[in-house]
Design a protein around this motif. Sequence first.
Motif, PDB file in Angstrom:
ATOM      1  N   GLY A  19      -8.389   2.445  12.545  1.00 58.83           N
ATOM      2  CA  GLY A  19      -7.967   2.398  13.942  1.00 58.83           C
ATOM      3  C   GLY A  19      -6.588   3.012  14.060  1.00 58.83           C
ATOM      4  N   ASN A  20      -5.568   2.244  13.797  1.00 58.95           N
ATOM      5  CA  ASN A  20      -4.201   2.764  13.768  1.00 58.95           C
ATOM      6  C   ASN A  20      -3.864   3.234  12.359  1.00 58.95           C
ATOM      7  N   LEU A  21      -2.894   4.106  12.275  1.00 62.19           N
ATOM      8  CA  LEU A  21      -2.459   4.598  10.966  1.00 62.19           C
ATOM      9  C   LEU A  21      -1.555   3.560  10.315  1.00 62.19           C
ATOM     10  N   GLU A  22      -2.037   2.965   9.265  1.00 60.98           N
ATOM     11  CA  GLU A  22      -1.234   1.987   8.534  1.00 60.98           C
ATOM     12  C   GLU A  22      -0.722   2.622   7.247  1.00 60.98           C
ATOM     13  N   THR A  23       0.542   2.424   7.016  1.00 63.02           N
ATOM     14  CA  THR A  23       1.160   3.007   5.828  1.00 63.02           C
ATOM     15  C   THR A  23       1.677   1.899   4.918  1.00 63.02           C
ATOM     16  N   ASP A  24       1.235   1.892   3.700  1.00 63.89           N
ATOM     17  CA  ASP A  24       1.746   0.968   2.690  1.00 63.89           C
ATOM     18  C   ASP A  24       2.559   1.746   1.665  1.00 63.89           C
ATOM     19  N   GLN A  25       3.620   1.141   1.278  1.00 65.25           N
ATOM     20  CA  GLN A  25       4.488   1.769   0.277  1.00 65.25           C
ATOM     21  C   GLN A  25       4.734   0.736  -0.812  1.00 65.25           C
ATOM     22  N   ASN A  26       4.517   1.101  -2.066  1.00 68.42           N
ATOM     23  CA  ASN A  26       4.711   0.145  -3.158  1.00 68.42           C
ATOM     24  C   ASN A  26       5.295   0.835  -4.384  1.00 68.42           C
ATOM     25  N   ILE A  27       5.664   0.019  -5.351  1.00 61.81           N
ATOM     26  CA  ILE A  27       6.286   0.506  -6.590  1.00 61.81           C
ATOM     27  C   ILE A  27       5.370   0.149  -7.755  1.00 61.81           C
ATOM     28  N   GLU A  28       5.147   1.090  -8.633  1.00 62.05           N
ATOM     29  CA  GLU A  28       4.365   0.850  -9.842  1.00 62.05           C
ATOM     30  C   GLU A  28       5.257   1.029 -11.067  1.00 62.05           C
ATOM     31  N   VAL A  29       5.078   0.137 -12.027  1.00 63.05           N
ATOM     32  CA  VAL A  29       5.862   0.185 -13.262  1.00 63.05           C
ATOM     33  C   VAL A  29       4.933   0.554 -14.415  1.00 63.05           C
ATOM     34  N   TYR A  30       5.370   1.501 -15.248  1.00 56.03           N
ATOM     35  CA  TYR A  30       4.573   1.981 -16.368  1.00 56.03           C
ATOM     36  C   TYR A  30       5.339   1.787 -17.679  1.00 56.03           C
ATOM     37  N   GLU A  31       4.569   1.622 -18.733  1.00 53.89           N
ATOM     38  CA  GLU A  31       5.155   1.548 -20.071  1.00 53.89           C
ATOM     39  C   GLU A  31       4.634   2.732 -20.874  1.00 53.89           C
ATOM     40  N   LYS A  32       5.462   3.760 -20.989  1.00 51.28           N
ATOM     41  CA  LYS A  32       5.091   5.008 -21.651  1.00 51.28           C
ATOM     42  C   LYS A  32       3.774   5.546 -21.090  1.00 51.28           C
ATOM     43  N   ASP A  33       2.670   5.523 -21.870  1.00 53.08           N
ATOM     44  CA  ASP A  33       1.413   6.121 -21.412  1.00 53.08           C
ATOM     45  C   ASP A  33       0.510   5.130 -20.688  1.00 53.08           C
ATOM     46  N   GLN A  61       1.800  -2.661 -14.207  1.00 53.29           N
ATOM     47  CA  GLN A  61       1.685  -3.532 -13.042  1.00 53.29           C
ATOM     48  C   GLN A  61       2.110  -2.793 -11.771  1.00 53.29           C
ATOM     49  N   ASP A  62       1.721  -3.368 -10.634  1.00 55.18           N
ATOM     50  CA  ASP A  62       2.166  -2.910  -9.318  1.00 55.18           C
ATOM     51  C   ASP A  62       3.165  -3.918  -8.769  1.00 55.18           C
ATOM     52  N   ILE A  63       4.181  -3.414  -8.083  1.00 52.05           N
ATOM     53  CA  ILE A  63       5.099  -4.282  -7.352  1.00 52.05           C
ATOM     54  C   ILE A  63       4.810  -4.075  -5.876  1.00 52.05           C
ATOM     55  N   LEU A  64       4.123  -5.040  -5.274  1.00 53.69           N
ATOM     56  CA  LEU A  64       3.703  -4.929  -3.877  1.00 53.69           C
ATOM     57  C   LEU A  64       4.554  -5.836  -3.001  1.00 53.69           C
ATOM     58  N   VAL A 122      16.137  -6.856  -3.089  1.00 52.84           N
ATOM     59  CA  VAL A 122      15.948  -7.825  -4.163  1.00 52.84           C
ATOM     60  C   VAL A 122      16.080  -7.086  -5.495  1.00 52.84           C
ATOM     61  N   ILE A 123      16.329  -7.859  -6.539  1.00 46.09           N
ATOM     62  CA  ILE A 123      16.267  -7.323  -7.898  1.00 46.09           C
ATOM     63  C   ILE A 123      14.991  -7.860  -8.529  1.00 46.09           C
ATOM     64  N   TYR A 124      14.159  -6.960  -8.985  1.00 46.44           N
ATOM     65  CA  TYR A 124      12.843  -7.313  -9.500  1.00 46.44           C
ATOM     66  C   TYR A 124      12.848  -7.180 -11.020  1.00 46.44           C
ATOM     67  N   ASN A 125      12.356  -8.238 -11.705  1.00 42.90           N
ATOM     68  CA  ASN A 125      12.246  -8.238 -13.163  1.00 42.90           C
ATOM     69  C   ASN A 125      10.854  -7.756 -13.553  1.00 42.90           C
ATOM     70  N   ILE A 126      10.786  -6.642 -14.262  1.00 37.70           N
ATOM     71  CA  ILE A 126       9.485  -6.049 -14.580  1.00 37.70           C
ATOM     72  C   ILE A 126       8.754  -6.804 -15.685  1.00 37.70           C
ATOM     73  N   GLU A 127       9.452  -7.676 -16.413  1.00 37.74           N
ATOM     74  CA  GLU A 127       8.801  -8.409 -17.496  1.00 37.74           C
ATOM     75  C   GLU A 127       8.073  -9.646 -16.989  1.00 37.74           C
ATOM     76  N   ASP A 128       8.748 -10.447 -16.151  1.00 39.79           N
ATOM     77  CA  ASP A 128       8.098 -11.671 -15.671  1.00 39.79           C
ATOM     78  C   ASP A 128       7.548 -11.533 -14.248  1.00 39.79           C
ATOM     79  N   GLY A 129       7.767 -10.373 -13.601  1.00 44.21           N
ATOM     80  CA  GLY A 129       7.217 -10.145 -12.271  1.00 44.21           C
ATOM     81  C   GLY A 129       7.875 -10.969 -11.179  1.00 44.21           C
ATOM     82  N   GLN A 130       9.092 -11.441 -11.413  1.00 43.90           N
ATOM     83  CA  GLN A 130       9.783 -12.280 -10.439  1.00 43.90           C
ATOM     84  C   GLN A 130      10.914 -11.494  -9.779  1.00 43.90           C
TER      85      GLN A 130
END
Length: 665
Positions: free
Chosen positions: A210-224, A228-231, A271-279
């Motif tokens: 219907g309407n154009l919805e835009t989501d923006q998120n951050i993904e964290v990778y470990e080398k190859d 996880q996703d940070i939503l 916010v400051i996001y911890n990529i290890e514990d996801g908090q």
Amino acid sequence: MRKRFSLCKKVGVFLLTAVMCTSQLNVQAEKKYDFETEYQVVAGANGYFIAKNQQGEYGLLDREGEKAVGFDYSEMEFPKDTMQYQYIKVKQNKNWGIVDYDENTLVPLNFEKVSEYSNGNTIAAGYNGNTTYLYDLKGKQQKKQLTGSGSYSVISDTVFWGKEDIRNEKDNTLVKLEENSLLDKKKNSLAVKVGDTHYAVQKYTTQLTGNLETDQNIEVYEKDEKTQDILPEEEWVKDKDSTVKGSLKLIKAVSDKNIIADMQMDDGFRVIYNIEDGQSTSKYKSIGEFRDGKAFAVDMDNNIKIIDTSGKAINKNDIEVADYKENTDSLKSGTMTESELEKEKNQDIKKEGQTSFLKFENEKKDRFKLYSLTKEDVIKGTWKDVKFVGNDFVLLQNEDDKYGVIDKDGKTVVEFGKFSKDELLNASYCNSGITVVKQNGNKNDVYYYQTAKEVKKSFFEANKKIILFAGIGVAILLVILCVIIALKKKAAAKAEEQRQQEKRQQDAQRRKPVSPKFQQPTIQPKPQRREKPPVKKTNVTSGKGTSIHSAVKASASKPKKGYLEGVRGEYTGAVIPLEEGMKIRIGRSQENNDLILNSVKISRHHCIIDYDSKRGQYRIVDYSSNGVYLPDGTRLERKKQTWLNAGTTIIIGNEENVFKLGKSK
């Protein structure tokens, strides 16, 4: 051995002194250089200066004002981090490259774009056509090239960010950025390095419902491998029915495991996001730049906090200065982009300067105080003017209307009164020092201040020629020492081999059986025997007053008691009586011996022999170095009594002196 130890000790002291000098250089006082030049100096770092001639060409000058790199370039830039990296980015004939301060090529001048060494990485990239080439810090080209569309920027030594995807050093695609996106990736995609093993990517996805919805998120990778996703959390969304949901914007990494994310809403927060514990941490309206693991932050109630890289507030008390009110407009406004900073370049207060200090003002706003992030305290002094000039340097006007510059620790770098306000505003400020240019007629006087903690060159780098020659000298000295030791070892081994060979020969002779005529000698003397060597004049007598010398001459037959009979050697055929209580001392010396044997194998005092009639045995005590042996090669124990039966043959020193212990009658 002592000489060798002394030489090694001196070498060790030299090396220890060099190491100590290296550690001392890291805390030495600030360095100052000044020289006069006809060129226009535009920037300085580590004692080198980018200058421009009258034709508009750029070159590099050293601290003496001499040319280090020729004026052959249309553009020239220092890296952002001049403490960790010592190179210049140059442009020539529309092509970019990188050279060091000695004009050695690190990245050839062949490329349309260059991604520099930065952020702790050791790889730079050059883009030409559809290929991106990789180079290490020594200028060595890596075997693999990146062949994706467009140029690639260096995220880490193994991860590279392009327009359409992210690739590794093997040219394999890790992340596709174009997937499910209607946005311009060139302007809106972002990827940052997080420590040495992770990288974070800001992604956009779109859905048509219907309407154009835009989501923006951050993904964290470990080398190859994707981790996880940070939503955006559900409660972050201000209006669930809104066509634009709350979205996260990736700002930067602040440690090996923490990143700053920005919630983009009307009353957005960070916010400051911890990529290890996801908090994630508490919400902040603004988070400043981190210095030494700390940063200023403004919470949702507009209170100023000092936080660590995990987002935890570490100041116990509120930040206050009596009679002064904080001025944190620039801090609350957030971190500016490079383009915004460029626009603000000529303004009095640069927003990036507020990362290490808070400015407090009085009611009249004509006096200011500074609160230091690193010190967590107010900097001493009251100032009439405060201008943040970049890289944590602050330009101050004191009560005497003199201008000077302090660093992030509040230490004076440029003394007050030496330069005017305009000269200091137009100075070049990098993270390794300050370059100030003062006009002097048709020439320019250049002053450079290099701060103590930012002296990058070690003792070995600063004195590499001296160290080279000293190292060669030490190496030669060590080689000579090793040769001397080797020669001494060789000589000692040769001497030991000779000694062992002589010993083997002696052992072989001793083990050789005595011929039958010596094992059973004739008791009577031979009719013709050679002359005996003289015995000493003062002879030891037997218990009955008979001397050995007279007994030897007078004896024509064997006595009834004990006796020695010469079997081989100087006393062959001689019979020497040995009565009860009588001792015979045998040796080479003319003194204190009864029986003198002239042989090199005979010690000065070789042995003592006496006879015990009750036991019917002979007692022998050996004091020599060459020993007393039995015919089978057995040596009698040294300095201990050995009892032997009558009829036993003994060898004194070697086979040249053989005696038999006579049987008593």
